[in-house]
Scaffold this motif. Sequence first.
Motif, PDB file in Angstrom:
ATOM      1  N   GLU A 163       0.910  -1.271  -0.185  1.00 22.30           N
ATOM      2  CA  GLU A 163      -0.112  -0.177   0.033  1.00 22.30           C
ATOM      3  C   GLU A 163       0.823   1.384   0.016  1.00 22.30           C
ATOM      4  O   GLU A 163       0.601   2.350  -0.452  1.00 22.30           O
ATOM      5  CB  GLU A 163      -0.997   0.067   1.202  1.00 22.30           C
ATOM      6  N   LYS A 164       2.028   1.369   0.698  1.00 20.25           N
ATOM      7  CA  LYS A 164       2.739   2.408   0.703  1.00 20.25           C
ATOM      8  C   LYS A 164       3.403   2.594  -0.408  1.00 20.25           C
ATOM      9  O   LYS A 164       3.597   3.763  -0.882  1.00 20.25           O
ATOM     10  CB  LYS A 164       4.038   2.290   1.763  1.00 20.25           C
ATOM     11  N   GLU A 165       3.967   1.516  -1.165  1.00 20.06           N
ATOM     12  CA  GLU A 165       4.770   1.716  -2.517  1.00 20.06           C
ATOM     13  C   GLU A 165       3.843   2.218  -3.476  1.00 20.06           C
ATOM     14  O   GLU A 165       4.117   2.983  -4.377  1.00 20.06           O
ATOM     15  CB  GLU A 165       5.170   0.250  -2.952  1.00 20.06           C
ATOM     16  N   LYS A 166       2.567   1.861  -3.392  1.00 24.75           N
ATOM     17  CA  LYS A 166       1.445   2.154  -4.374  1.00 24.75           C
ATOM     18  C   LYS A 166       1.417   3.790  -3.990  1.00 24.75           C
ATOM     19  O   LYS A 166       1.247   4.665  -5.127  1.00 24.75           O
ATOM     20  CB  LYS A 166       0.068   1.462  -4.042  1.00 24.75           C
ATOM     21  N   TYR A 167       0.987   4.065  -2.735  1.00 28.03           N
ATOM     22  CA  TYR A 167       0.760   5.653  -2.603  1.00 28.03           C
ATOM     23  C   TYR A 167       1.865   6.508  -3.126  1.00 28.03           C
ATOM     24  O   TYR A 167       1.620   7.567  -3.431  1.00 28.03           O
ATOM     25  CB  TYR A 167       0.643   5.590  -0.860  1.00 28.03           C
ATOM     26  N   ASP A 168       3.159   5.921  -2.560  1.00 26.43           N
ATOM     27  CA  ASP A 168       4.472   6.706  -3.261  1.00 26.43           C
ATOM     28  C   ASP A 168       4.326   6.942  -4.454  1.00 26.43           C
ATOM     29  O   ASP A 168       4.738   8.028  -5.034  1.00 26.43           O
ATOM     30  CB  ASP A 168       5.566   6.109  -2.616  1.00 26.43           C
ATOM     31  N   LEU A 169       4.264   5.877  -5.369  1.00 28.49           N
ATOM     32  CA  LEU A 169       4.367   5.985  -6.773  1.00 28.49           C
ATOM     33  C   LEU A 169       3.158   6.866  -7.336  1.00 28.49           C
ATOM     34  O   LEU A 169       3.412   7.601  -8.265  1.00 28.49           O
ATOM     35  CB  LEU A 169       4.023   4.642  -7.399  1.00 28.49           C
ATOM     36  N   ILE A 170       1.809   7.004  -6.804  1.00 25.64           N
ATOM     37  CA  ILE A 170       0.828   7.807  -7.430  1.00 25.64           C
ATOM     38  C   ILE A 170       1.283   9.181  -6.813  1.00 25.64           C
ATOM     39  O   ILE A 170       1.319  10.147  -7.576  1.00 25.64           O
ATOM     40  CB  ILE A 170      -0.479   7.388  -6.532  1.00 25.64           C
ATOM     41  N   LEU A 171       1.663   9.400  -5.572  1.00 24.39           N
ATOM     42  CA  LEU A 171       2.180  10.691  -5.098  1.00 24.39           C
ATOM     43  C   LEU A 171       3.124  11.265  -6.103  1.00 24.39           C
ATOM     44  O   LEU A 171       3.133  12.579  -6.567  1.00 24.39           O
ATOM     45  CB  LEU A 171       2.609  10.713  -3.623  1.00 24.39           C
ATOM     46  N   ILE A 172       4.146  10.680  -6.431  1.00 22.42           N
ATOM     47  CA  ILE A 172       5.449  11.112  -6.979  1.00 22.42           C
ATOM     48  C   ILE A 172       4.782  11.662  -8.583  1.00 22.42           C
ATOM     49  O   ILE A 172       5.171  12.604  -8.937  1.00 22.42           O
ATOM     50  CB  ILE A 172       6.430   9.931  -7.204  1.00 22.42           C
ATOM     51  N   LEU A 173       4.040  10.671  -9.084  1.00 22.63           N
ATOM     52  CA  LEU A 173       3.579  10.915 -10.542  1.00 22.63           C
ATOM     53  C   LEU A 173       2.745  12.038 -10.587  1.00 22.63           C
ATOM     54  O   LEU A 173       2.828  12.856 -11.397  1.00 22.63           O
ATOM     55  CB  LEU A 173       3.041   9.681 -11.067  1.00 22.63           C
ATOM     56  N   GLU A 174       1.840  12.285  -9.341  1.00 20.78           N
ATOM     57  CA  GLU A 174       0.929  13.293  -9.440  1.00 20.78           C
ATOM     58  C   GLU A 174       1.584  14.467  -9.192  1.00 20.78           C
ATOM     59  O   GLU A 174       0.948  15.510  -9.871  1.00 20.78           O
ATOM     60  CB  GLU A 174      -0.306  13.034  -8.352  1.00 20.78           C
ATOM     61  N   GLU A 175       2.594  14.784  -8.458  1.00 22.76           N
ATOM     62  CA  GLU A 175       3.169  16.046  -8.148  1.00 22.76           C
ATOM     63  C   GLU A 175       3.844  16.467  -9.397  1.00 22.76           C
ATOM     64  O   GLU A 175       3.707  17.815  -9.693  1.00 22.76           O
ATOM     65  CB  GLU A 175       4.302  15.499  -7.028  1.00 22.76           C
ATOM     66  N   PHE A 176       4.467  15.438 -10.062  1.00 25.08           N
ATOM     67  CA  PHE A 176       5.123  16.146 -11.451  1.00 25.08           C
ATOM     68  C   PHE A 176       4.071  16.411 -12.509  1.00 25.08           C
ATOM     69  O   PHE A 176       4.287  17.515 -12.950  1.00 25.08           O
ATOM     70  CB  PHE A 176       5.971  14.561 -12.127  1.00 25.08           C
ATOM     71  N   LEU A 177       2.969  15.656 -12.502  1.00 29.19           N
ATOM     72  CA  LEU A 177       1.792  15.925 -13.497  1.00 29.19           C
ATOM     73  C   LEU A 177       1.225  16.968 -13.217  1.00 29.19           C
ATOM     74  O   LEU A 177       0.953  18.075 -14.277  1.00 29.19           O
ATOM     75  CB  LEU A 177       0.806  14.688 -13.439  1.00 29.19           C
ATOM     76  N   THR A 178       0.932  17.376 -11.980  1.00 33.33           N
ATOM     77  CA  THR A 178       0.484  18.593 -11.528  1.00 33.33           C
ATOM     78  C   THR A 178       0.997  19.939 -11.959  1.00 33.33           C
ATOM     79  O   THR A 178       0.638  20.729 -12.381  1.00 33.33           O
ATOM     80  CB  THR A 178       0.010  18.417  -9.829  1.00 33.33           C
ATOM     81  N   ASN A 179       2.427  19.885 -11.617  1.00 38.71           N
ATOM     82  CA  ASN A 179       3.469  20.927 -12.097  1.00 38.71           C
ATOM     83  C   ASN A 179       3.446  20.919 -13.378  1.00 38.71           C
ATOM     84  O   ASN A 179       3.384  22.233 -13.880  1.00 38.71           O
ATOM     85  CB  ASN A 179       4.647  20.635 -11.454  1.00 38.71           C
ATOM     86  N   ILE A 180       3.600  20.066 -14.255  1.00 38.96           N
ATOM     87  CA  ILE A 180       3.656  20.285 -15.830  1.00 38.96           C
ATOM     88  C   ILE A 180       2.475  20.772 -16.415  1.00 38.96           C
ATOM     89  O   ILE A 180       2.427  21.977 -16.927  1.00 38.96           O
ATOM     90  CB  ILE A 180       3.810  18.881 -16.452  1.00 38.96           C
ATOM     91  N   ILE A 181       1.257  20.403 -15.772  1.00 40.19           N
ATOM     92  CA  ILE A 181      -0.201  20.877 -16.246  1.00 40.19           C
ATOM     93  C   ILE A 181      -0.307  22.396 -15.969  1.00 40.19           C
ATOM     94  O   ILE A 181      -0.904  22.845 -16.712  1.00 40.19           O
ATOM     95  CB  ILE A 181      -1.268  19.946 -15.836  1.00 40.19           C
ATOM     96  N   LYS A 182      -0.093  22.652 -14.755  1.00 41.02           N
ATOM     97  CA  LYS A 182      -0.454  24.099 -14.110  1.00 41.02           C
ATOM     98  C   LYS A 182       0.654  24.970 -14.698  1.00 41.02           C
ATOM     99  O   LYS A 182       0.361  26.306 -15.031  1.00 41.02           O
ATOM    100  CB  LYS A 182       0.006  23.834 -12.598  1.00 41.02           C
TER     101      LYS A 182
END
Lengths: 142, 111
Positions: free
Chosen positions: A38-57
């Motif tokens: 669960e932690k690995e899944k959470y971390d992977l989602i968080l890492i990708l989401e942080e990058f994607l949010t920055n790029i889109i914004k």
Amino acid sequence: MTTDMNNELIITLKNENSEIERLNGLIIRLADEHRLSEKEKYDLILILEEFLTNIIKYGYQDSKEHIIIVRISLDAGEIRASIEDDGVAFNPLDSPDPDINESLEERRIGGLGIFLIRKLTKKLDYERKDGRNIISFIKNIS
Amino acid sequence: MEITERKENNVLIVGVNGRLDANSSQDAQNKLLQAIGRGEKLVAVDCSQLDYVSSAGLRVFLTALKTINASSGKMAIFGCKDNIKQIFEISGFSSLFKLHATREDAVRSIS
């Protein structure tokens, strides 16, 4: 979503916030298939989401549709991923870390996304190539 | 993401449920700041139904804490799942917020 011969998952996204939700759904599926914790899944989602949010914004100076390519592969003990976009040049490695020992009054609001990514990855690289940003990272998994 | 509010004696219990991410953080921040703005001095944030927090979500907690401190109020957080606790810890937020296990502990700490 495609998987190539090297067992690399390739996800093509548009520069829209709703695409992050779609990406998360695909990551959950991938994580479950590979029995990530669960932690690995959470971390992977968080890492990708942080990058994607920055790029889109912050990544685009026009209102056109742009394509962002996410590549993920899982090997023994690690996840390797890259994110490629044609937005303005942005090197996340240049982003200064917030001082996490500051008091509440001093603590600035912001700069946390890249900091979290640094903390959750083993290796983080950036390359600007042919007018494209390519961020890649490695994360350990058990 | 869903925000719930209920008053328990003089403490406002705010439930932050679901995902606190870049999409939902502005809405959550507005609701928290509105509560503080209407004069709530003691706020306990219930994170027991919070599944995910990103840096945008952390900013909501930091902004709310700064605002309530500036109005001489107090804020406490309780019920965080392990994944959420981890994010608070690595970002250094655990030195700004004491994360309480139970609602009773959180309410007691600010009453």
